[in-house]
Design an enzyme around this catalytic site. Structure first.
Site, short mmCIF file in Angstrom:
data_model
loop_
_atom_site.label_atom_id
_atom_site.label_comp_id
_atom_site.label_asym_id
_atom_site.label_seq_id
_atom_site.Cartn_x
_atom_site.Cartn_y
_atom_site.Cartn_z
N GLY A 219 5.68 3.33 -4.09
CA GLY A 219 5.40 3.86 -2.77
C GLY A 219 4.08 3.33 -2.24
N GLY A 222 -2.95 4.14 -3.22
CA GLY A 222 -3.76 3.60 -4.30
C GLY A 222 -3.15 3.83 -5.67
N GLU A 244 11.71 0.16 -1.16
CA GLU A 244 11.68 0.32 0.29
C GLU A 244 10.60 -0.59 0.89
OE1 GLU A 244 11.29 4.42 1.74
OE2 GLU A 244 9.40 3.80 2.63
N VAL A 319 1.04 14.89 -1.32
CA VAL A 319 -0.16 15.51 -0.75
C VAL A 319 -0.51 16.73 -1.56
CG1 VAL A 319 -1.15 16.64 1.28
CG2 VAL A 319 0.33 14.65 1.57
N GLY A 342 11.32 7.09 2.41
CA GLY A 342 12.45 7.06 1.49
C GLY A 342 12.17 7.76 0.18
#
Length: 445
Positions: A219, A222, A244, A319, A342
Site C-alpha cells: 500500500g 512509509g 493496485e 489510521v 483497494g
C-alpha cells in the site's frame, strides 16, 4: 484517412478544448499523475464564467489551477476517488468531497451507475504508429471513463512513460474527439519518506512471514515502503508482484534481483499494477518494460483474481483500529484523510489465496500536534470514523510490539490479542475499556 491524418484533424489548442465545458457539466480529470495540465490551466481561465461544474479525479500530486481561482466553491466542486493532502485542504475550503468506493468496482460505477462524464480530459502518451494513445501509468479505470464520456479530450505528454499491458491500457485515435499537445511537463513525483525505527520494527515482523515465491502487494506509505526496502536486502527470491499501486519499493526489489514472477499462476513473469506513482526512477523503469503490466483496476483488485495467486502477501496501513478489530484507514473522526482504495479488496483476496496473508500495520501510538502521545488502538472508533475493513476481515495486525492473527477469535480473545501489541503506556487503560465494553475476561496470560 490514415491515423496521422485522423490525429491532425483532431488537434486543438487547450483553450479551444476547454471551451466545450458548460455550466452543470460533469468533467473527468482522470487519475493522479495523469491529471491534465494545459487543459486544467485553460479551464481555470474560464471557470469564473461557469457554475455548478462537477469534476472527478483523485490523488492530486500537484495543486490544479482550478483550485487557485477566487471562490472556487461558487463555480465547481471536486469529487475525489482517493484523497491526497492537497485534496484534504480543498475539503476544508469547502469545494471538495470524497466518493466512497471499493476500488475494484470503479470501472463498473462509470459503466452502470454514475452520471456519465460530459467531458473527459487527462494526459496520455504520444500516439504510436498504430494510432493508439497509451494511458501510461494510469490504466486504472480510464477506459471506462472514455467509453462513457460524451466528449474525450486527450492531452499528449512526451514525458509520460508508456506502459505495456493487457486490455484497457490505451485508446485508439478514432475514439477521441480532441487532442491537445501540451507543454510536456515532467512527471509529477511522489517519494516515500525515510522509514522510522517503528517502520523498520514493523517491517521486520512482516518480512519474516514472507516465503520464497510469494506475490507482493504494498500500500501507500512509509511502512509498506520499509517492508520493500527490507525485502530488497533479504535472501528472498522468485517473488512476484500484483498490486493496485506500483511504488518505488518494487523497483528496488526488482533491481536487487528478487522479483521474477516465476511462481505466479497467472501473468507469470509480469509485475501487474493498476496505476503507478513515484520518483523518476520508477517512471524510467516502467517505461516500455515488458516485465511490468498495466491493467484495469477491475482486474488487479478483483478478489477472484488475487485468489488465483498462491502465497499472496498484502501489506497496508491503518489510521487507527478498535478493540474488536475494525480498521479505519480513511479518516480522523469526521475529517477525511485518504480513502478506502483497494485495501478491502486485497484483505479479502489475500485470505482467499492458498498460503496468502494480509497484514494491516501501524505504529502503536503517535504524537499529536500538541505533542501528546496517543494510542492508535482505541476502545471504539471515534464518531464519524470510516470502517475500511470490518472486524471479520482483519487477518494479521502488526505494530512495533508484535503481530497477532485475529481470525476466528471471540471478542475477548480479540481484545486480548490486540491489546498485547498496543503501546505499553496504554495497555492498562485499554483493559479497563475492554472490561467496560464487556469484551474482557481474566486469562492466565
Amino acid at each position: 484517412m490514415n491515423v496521422q491524418e485522423i490525429y491532425r484533424s483532431k488537434l486543438a489548442t487547450a483553450d479551444q478544448a476547454a471551451a466545450v465545458v458548460k455550466s452543470g457539466d460533469w468533467v473527468d480529470y482522470g487519475w493522479s499523475a495523469g491529471h491534465p495540465v494545459a487543459l486544467d490551466a485553460a479551464l481555470a481561465r474560464r471557470m469564473g464564467e461557469l457554475h455548478d461544474v462537477k469534476i472527478r479525479g483523485g490523488i492530486c500530486m500537484w495543486v490544479p489551477e482550478i483550485f487557485k481561482i477566487e471562490n472556487p466553491a461558487d463555480h465547481f466542486c471536486w469529487n475525489s476517488w482517493h484523497m491526497s493532502g492537497i485534496e484534504r485542504k480543498a475539503i476544508d475550503q469547502g469545494f471538495a468531497f470524497y466518493n466512497p468506493l471499493r476500488y475494484s468496482e470503479l470501472p463498473r460505477y462509470y459503466r452502470e451507475h454514475i452520471a456519465p462524464p460530459d467531458v473527459a480530459m487527462f494526459q496520455v502518451c504520444p500516439m504510436d504508429e498504430h494510432g493508439y494513445l497509451n494511458f501510461g501509468p494510469n490504466a486504472s479505470h480510464l477506459m471506462a471513463v472514455c467509453e462513457t464520456a460524451k466528449t474525450v479530450i486527450l492531452e499528449v505528454n512526451r514525458n509520460m512513460p508508456r506502459c505495456y499491458g493487457g486490455s484497457e491500457t490505451e485508446i485508439h485515435v478514432s475514439q477521441v474527439d480532441m487532442i491537445v499537445e501540451g507543454d510536456n511537463p515532467a512527471m509529477a513525483e511522489m517519494g516515500a519518506g525515510a522509514p522510522s525505527a517503528v517502520d523498520e520494527a514493523v517491517a521486520r515482523l512482516i518480512v519474516e512471514e514472507i516465503p520464497n515465491g510469494a506475490c507482493l502487494q504494498l500500500g501507500i506509505g512509509g511502512m509498506p515502503n520499509a517492508v520493500g526496502s527490507m525485502i530488497a536486502d533479504s535472501d528472498l527470491k522468485d517473488l512476484g508482484v500484483h498490486t493496485e499501486m506500483y511504488v518505488d519499493a518494487f523497483v528496488d526489489i526488482a533491481m536487487a534481483g528478487k522479483i521474477n514472477g516465476s511462481k505466479k499462476s497467472i501473468d507469470r513473469g509480469r509485475q501487474v499494477f493498476a496505476f503507478a506513482a513515484g520518483t523518476k526512477k520508477l517512471y524510467d523503469y516502467i517505461n516500455e518494460n515488458p516485465a511490468v503490466m498495466a491493467a484495469p483496476v477491475s482486474y488487479t483488485n478483483d478478489a477472484r483474481t488475487i485468489a488465483q495467486i498462491d502465497h499472496f502477501m498484502s501489506i497496508n496501513n491503518a489510521v487507527d483500529l478498535d478493540l474488536t478489530g475494525q480498521i479505519n484507514a480513511e479518516t480522523a473522526g469526521t475529517r477525511h484523510i485518504s480513502g478506502a482504495g483497494g485495501q478491502l479488496d486485497f484483505v479479502l483476496g489475500a485470505y482467499l489465496s492458498k498460503g496468502g496473508k494480509s497484514f494491516i500495520c501501524c505504529s502503536s501510538a503517535f504524537k499529536g500536534k500538541d505533542g501528546v502521545l496517543r494510542s492508535r488502538i482505541v476502545p471504539t472508533l471515534a464518531p464519524g470514523s470510516a470502517v475500511t475493513d470490518t472486524r471479520t476481515n482483519l487477518h494479521y495486525l502488526v505494530t512495533e510490539y508484535g503481530k497477532v492473527c485475529l481470525k476466528g477469535l471471540s471478542t475477548w480473545e480479540r481484545a486480548e490479542a490486540i491489546i498485547s501489541v498496543a503501546h505499553p503506556d496504554f495497555r492498562d487503560q485499554l483493559i479497563k475499556d475492554a472490561e467496560r465494553l464487556k469484551i474482557w475476561r481474566r486469562s492466565n496470560r
